[in-house]
Write a protein that holds these residues in place. Structure first.
Motif, PDB file in Angstrom:
ATOM      1  N   GLN A  56      23.862  33.961  44.416  1.00 28.54           N
ATOM      2  CA  GLN A  56      22.374  33.960  44.456  1.00 28.54           C
ATOM      3  C   GLN A  56      21.599  33.071  45.023  1.00 28.54           C
ATOM      4  O   GLN A  56      22.382  31.766  45.134  1.00 28.54           O
ATOM      5  CB  GLN A  56      21.939  33.864  43.025  1.00 28.54           C
ATOM      6  CG  GLN A  56      20.340  34.118  42.774  1.00 28.54           C
ATOM      7  CD  GLN A  56      19.875  34.067  41.263  1.00 28.54           C
ATOM      8  OE1 GLN A  56      19.811  33.261  40.823  1.00 28.54           O
ATOM      9  NE2 GLN A  56      19.315  35.028  40.763  1.00 28.54           N
ATOM     10  N   GLU A  88      16.610  38.972  26.220  1.00 28.24           N
ATOM     11  CA  GLU A  88      16.695  39.332  24.935  1.00 28.24           C
ATOM     12  C   GLU A  88      17.571  40.275  24.229  1.00 28.24           C
ATOM     13  O   GLU A  88      17.444  40.801  23.334  1.00 28.24           O
ATOM     14  CB  GLU A  88      15.334  39.394  24.162  1.00 28.24           C
ATOM     15  CG  GLU A  88      14.464  38.201  24.325  1.00 28.24           C
ATOM     16  CD  GLU A  88      14.507  37.078  23.818  1.00 28.24           C
ATOM     17  OE1 GLU A  88      15.170  37.003  22.749  1.00 28.24           O
ATOM     18  OE2 GLU A  88      14.279  36.135  24.375  1.00 28.24           O
ATOM     19  N   PRO A 130      22.914  35.119  35.652  1.00 28.03           N
ATOM     20  CA  PRO A 130      23.278  33.704  36.322  1.00 28.03           C
ATOM     21  C   PRO A 130      22.611  32.641  35.448  1.00 28.03           C
ATOM     22  O   PRO A 130      21.427  32.977  34.988  1.00 28.03           O
ATOM     23  CB  PRO A 130      22.367  33.846  37.749  1.00 28.03           C
ATOM     24  CG  PRO A 130      21.317  34.908  37.627  1.00 28.03           C
ATOM     25  CD  PRO A 130      22.110  35.836  36.495  1.00 28.03           C
ATOM     26  N   GLU A 157      22.005  28.690  35.459  1.00 27.95           N
ATOM     27  CA  GLU A 157      22.296  27.320  35.859  1.00 27.95           C
ATOM     28  C   GLU A 157      22.785  26.265  34.966  1.00 27.95           C
ATOM     29  O   GLU A 157      22.017  26.085  34.023  1.00 27.95           O
ATOM     30  CB  GLU A 157      21.023  26.979  36.693  1.00 27.95           C
ATOM     31  CG  GLU A 157      21.254  25.396  37.449  1.00 27.95           C
ATOM     32  CD  GLU A 157      19.878  24.611  37.713  1.00 27.95           C
ATOM     33  OE1 GLU A 157      18.921  25.187  36.974  1.00 27.95           O
ATOM     34  OE2 GLU A 157      20.222  23.758  38.520  1.00 27.95           O
ATOM     35  N   PHE A 187      21.961  29.808  40.821  1.00 33.39           N
ATOM     36  CA  PHE A 187      21.243  30.043  42.154  1.00 33.39           C
ATOM     37  C   PHE A 187      21.495  28.810  43.192  1.00 33.39           C
ATOM     38  O   PHE A 187      21.672  27.756  42.569  1.00 33.39           O
ATOM     39  CB  PHE A 187      19.556  30.001  41.970  1.00 33.39           C
ATOM     40  CG  PHE A 187      19.028  28.514  41.385  1.00 33.39           C
ATOM     41  CD1 PHE A 187      18.687  27.592  42.275  1.00 33.39           C
ATOM     42  CD2 PHE A 187      18.749  28.586  40.053  1.00 33.39           C
ATOM     43  CE1 PHE A 187      18.214  26.551  41.643  1.00 33.39           C
ATOM     44  CE2 PHE A 187      18.202  27.590  39.587  1.00 33.39           C
ATOM     45  CZ  PHE A 187      17.632  26.404  40.216  1.00 33.39           C
ATOM     46  N   GLY A 192      22.230  37.426  29.486  1.00 37.88           N
ATOM     47  CA  GLY A 192      22.764  35.871  29.744  1.00 37.88           C
ATOM     48  C   GLY A 192      23.012  35.151  28.314  1.00 37.88           C
ATOM     49  O   GLY A 192      24.152  35.348  27.941  1.00 37.88           O
ATOM     50  N   ARG A 193      22.000  34.436  27.685  1.00 32.95           N
ATOM     51  CA  ARG A 193      22.212  33.960  26.644  1.00 32.95           C
ATOM     52  C   ARG A 193      22.941  34.320  25.538  1.00 32.95           C
ATOM     53  O   ARG A 193      23.733  33.816  24.492  1.00 32.95           O
ATOM     54  CB  ARG A 193      20.780  33.147  26.010  1.00 32.95           C
ATOM     55  CG  ARG A 193      20.186  32.213  27.056  1.00 32.95           C
ATOM     56  CD  ARG A 193      18.764  32.123  26.566  1.00 32.95           C
ATOM     57  NE  ARG A 193      18.122  33.427  26.573  1.00 32.95           N
ATOM     58  CZ  ARG A 193      16.888  33.689  25.935  1.00 32.95           C
ATOM     59  NH1 ARG A 193      16.389  32.454  25.490  1.00 32.95           N
ATOM     60  NH2 ARG A 193      16.525  34.787  26.114  1.00 32.95           N
ATOM     61  N   ASN A 202      16.551  43.023  31.800  1.00 29.30           N
ATOM     62  CA  ASN A 202      17.396  41.723  31.407  1.00 29.30           C
ATOM     63  C   ASN A 202      16.105  41.081  30.422  1.00 29.30           C
ATOM     64  O   ASN A 202      14.939  41.141  30.581  1.00 29.30           O
ATOM     65  CB  ASN A 202      17.452  40.772  32.610  1.00 29.30           C
ATOM     66  CG  ASN A 202      17.682  39.558  32.204  1.00 29.30           C
ATOM     67  OD1 ASN A 202      16.959  38.627  32.615  1.00 29.30           O
ATOM     68  ND2 ASN A 202      18.735  39.241  31.546  1.00 29.30           N
ATOM     69  N   LYS A 251      16.208  39.593  41.896  1.00 25.14           N
ATOM     70  CA  LYS A 251      16.011  39.349  40.597  1.00 25.14           C
ATOM     71  C   LYS A 251      14.648  38.790  40.338  1.00 25.14           C
ATOM     72  O   LYS A 251      14.214  37.722  41.112  1.00 25.14           O
ATOM     73  CB  LYS A 251      17.111  38.477  39.993  1.00 25.14           C
ATOM     74  CG  LYS A 251      16.935  38.044  38.358  1.00 25.14           C
ATOM     75  CD  LYS A 251      18.099  37.683  37.834  1.00 25.14           C
ATOM     76  CE  LYS A 251      17.767  37.313  36.259  1.00 25.14           C
ATOM     77  NZ  LYS A 251      17.309  35.970  36.135  1.00 25.14           N
TER      78      LYS A 251
HETATM   79  C1  LIG Z   1      19.761  27.658  31.068  1.00 22.70           C
HETATM   80  C2  LIG Z   1      19.356  28.573  32.010  1.00 22.70           C
HETATM   81  C3  LIG Z   1      19.554  28.774  33.258  1.00 22.70           C
HETATM   82  C4  LIG Z   1      19.275  29.869  34.100  1.00 22.70           C
HETATM   83  N1  LIG Z   1      19.637  29.846  35.400  1.00 22.70           N
HETATM   84  C5  LIG Z   1      19.142  30.966  36.036  1.00 22.70           C
HETATM   85  C6  LIG Z   1      19.604  31.368  37.543  1.00 22.70           C
HETATM   86  O1  LIG Z   1      20.360  30.231  38.043  1.00 22.70           O
HETATM   87  N2  LIG Z   1      19.271  32.393  38.293  1.00 22.70           N
HETATM   88  C7  LIG Z   1      18.523  33.180  37.729  1.00 22.70           C
HETATM   89  O2  LIG Z   1      18.413  34.223  38.407  1.00 22.70           O
HETATM   90  N3  LIG Z   1      18.083  33.140  36.377  1.00 22.70           N
HETATM   91  C8  LIG Z   1      18.518  32.113  35.496  1.00 22.70           C
HETATM   92  N4  LIG Z   1      18.073  32.326  34.537  1.00 22.70           N
HETATM   93  C9  LIG Z   1      17.732  33.138  33.626  1.00 22.70           C
HETATM   94  C10 LIG Z   1      18.466  34.293  33.226  1.00 22.70           C
HETATM   95  O3  LIG Z   1      19.626  34.703  34.253  1.00 22.70           O
HETATM   96  C11 LIG Z   1      18.146  35.397  32.277  1.00 22.70           C
HETATM   97  O4  LIG Z   1      17.216  36.105  33.100  1.00 22.70           O
HETATM   98  C12 LIG Z   1      17.211  34.958  31.300  1.00 22.70           C
HETATM   99  O5  LIG Z   1      17.871  33.948  30.296  1.00 22.70           O
HETATM  100  C13 LIG Z   1      16.828  36.250  30.132  1.00 22.70           C
HETATM  101  O6  LIG Z   1      18.034  36.683  29.815  1.00 22.70           O
HETATM  102  P1  LIG Z   1      18.765  36.580  28.592  1.00 22.70           P
HETATM  103  O7  LIG Z   1      17.526  36.818  27.381  1.00 22.70           O
HETATM  104  O8  LIG Z   1      19.855  37.587  28.428  1.00 22.70           O
HETATM  105  O9  LIG Z   1      19.362  35.219  28.370  1.00 22.70           O
HETATM  106  C14 LIG Z   1      18.537  30.811  33.503  1.00 22.70           C
HETATM  107  C15 LIG Z   1      18.255  30.848  32.065  1.00 22.70           C
HETATM  108  C16 LIG Z   1      18.493  29.943  31.570  1.00 22.70           C
HETATM  109  C17 LIG Z   1      18.283  29.861  29.822  1.00 22.70           C
END
Ligand SMILES: Cc1cc2nc3c(=O)[nH]c(=O)nc-3n(C[C@H](O)[C@H](O)[C@H](O)COP(=O)(O)O)c2cc1C
Length: 324
Positions: A69, A202, A8, A10, A34, A224-225, A200, A140
């Motif tokens: 979520q 990086e 997720p 946002e 969320f 995510g990213r 989760n 989470k």
């Molecule tokens: C811009 C942005 C928005 C995010 N929104 C949410 C969210 O709505 N709910 C959530 O559980 N985590 C949110 N996260 C966290 C990500 O789900 C994830 O845990 C975090 O980016 C680390 O994973 P990654 O390195 O694969 O990006 C957000 C992260 C970013 C950068």
């Protein structure tokens, strides 16, 4: 079987991005942005807004389920909203105990709650009880608020509350999004809990995926990213996992096509300024994996009109095709 979940995010992973990325493939599950619940039972329109897929059986057009979520610190309100979103057809409910945003934490939700394992336990068990057994409830969390000392206690509190799965973003709230992600802290949690633990943080490349699995001991990951920057990442990982033909990252021309497709999908937002913002945001994030995205971003960064951005994307497509 090892699973890959689209994280997720946002303001980034919206219904349109979920559509594009799940059509590319490799994802078993998505989690919506969320929904912050604080005082009342939300009307259906709020949940449809965050998760329009609820109107299509809770799945993306490619058929990947989207769990909704919710985030909040009020046990009863969380339970009531969870029950309602289950009634609306959510294929699963995820509870956010990881959000670091200040506006959220001042209001006592997200990662703030990681200071009180008993509160996590109460929220999870109330949500679990409020939702039919057929609807999975997951959570989470991060490794902690400022320290990692409560990581195991929090994980146990969530599991004992009845969550069927726990995703752990391998950093504390204070660590924000600063690398590295501390995958090694996940291993004792994976070994102790008898529910699946999803690692989760990086994962940017198939190599990161393999390392994360090795270090964390978990076969489940959430990305995510990494997949925003490299849209084929889920598919590359799934191909490796399933021993299918090896997949490589998409070339730049394919990425330009995806941006044009996203431009088309987000017209439904009906807000040119927001549409332009989404396009700029994605092109900027793509620069992490595609060096060609850097100059494109520089060319469009001041544009407020999505059509101007599309025109630049199309000109770039023509230039790349001529040069090929
Ligand atoms: C811009 C942005 C928005 C995010 N929104 C949410 C969210 O709505 N709910 C959530 O559980 N985590 C949110 N996260 C966290 C990500 O789900 C994830 O845990 C975090 O980016 C680390 O994973 P990654 O390195 O694969 O990006 C957000 C992260 C970013 C950068």
């Amino acid at each position: 079987m090892a699973t890959v979940t689209l994280a997720p995010m946002e303001g980034v992973v919206d219904v349109y991005m979920r559509d594009i990325l799940t059509r590319i493939g490799g994802f078993d599950l998505c989690v919506s942005e969320f929904v912050r619940v604080s005082q009342n039972l939300f009307p259906a329109s709020v949940f449809y807004n965050y998760c329009p897929e609820l109107k299509q059986g809770g799945k993306t057009p490619a058929g990947v389920p989207v769990h909704v979520q919710i985030m909040g610190g009020e046990v009863q309100v969380m339970a009531e909203n969870a029950a309602f979103v289950a009634e609306l057809g959510a294929p699963g409910i995820d509870i956010n105990f990881g959000c670091p945003a200040k506006t959220v934490n001042r209001h006592d939700a997200g990662a703030t709650l990681l200071q009180w394992p008993d509160r996590l336990n109460m929220i999870v068990s109330a949500v679990r009880k409020a939702v039919p057994d057929t609807v999975p409830v997951s959570a989470k969390m991060r490794l902690g608020f400022s320290e990692k000392t409560l990581a195991m206690e929090n994980a146990l509190a969530i599991a004992e509350g009845g969550a069927g799965k726990l995703t752990v973003h391998a950093r504390t709230k204070m660590e924000g999004y600063r690398p590295p992600a501390h995958w090694e802290y996940l291993r004792p949690i994976v070994e102790r809990l008898d529910i699946p633990v999803v690692a989760n943080g990086e994962i940017w490349t198939p190599d990161d995926y393999r390392n994360c699995r090795k270090v964390s001991g978990s076969e489940h990951v959430m990305i995510g990213r990494g997949v925003i920057a490299r849209p084929s990442l889920g598919r590359e990982i799934a191909a490796g996992r399933d021993n299918n033909t090896a997949q490589t990252a998409f070339d730049w021309i394919r990425i330009l096509g995806l941006i044009a497709e996203y431009h088309h999908l987000i017209k439904a937002m009906n807000n040119p300024w927001r549409q332009a913002g989404r396009l700029k945001q994605w092109i900027k994030l793509l620069a992490r994996s595609y060096e060609e995205a850097g100059p494109l971003f520089m060319a469009i960064r001041r544009f407020d009109n999505p059509h101007d951005i599309l025109r630049e994307v199309e000109l770039t497509q023509e230039r790349v095709q001529r040069a090929a």
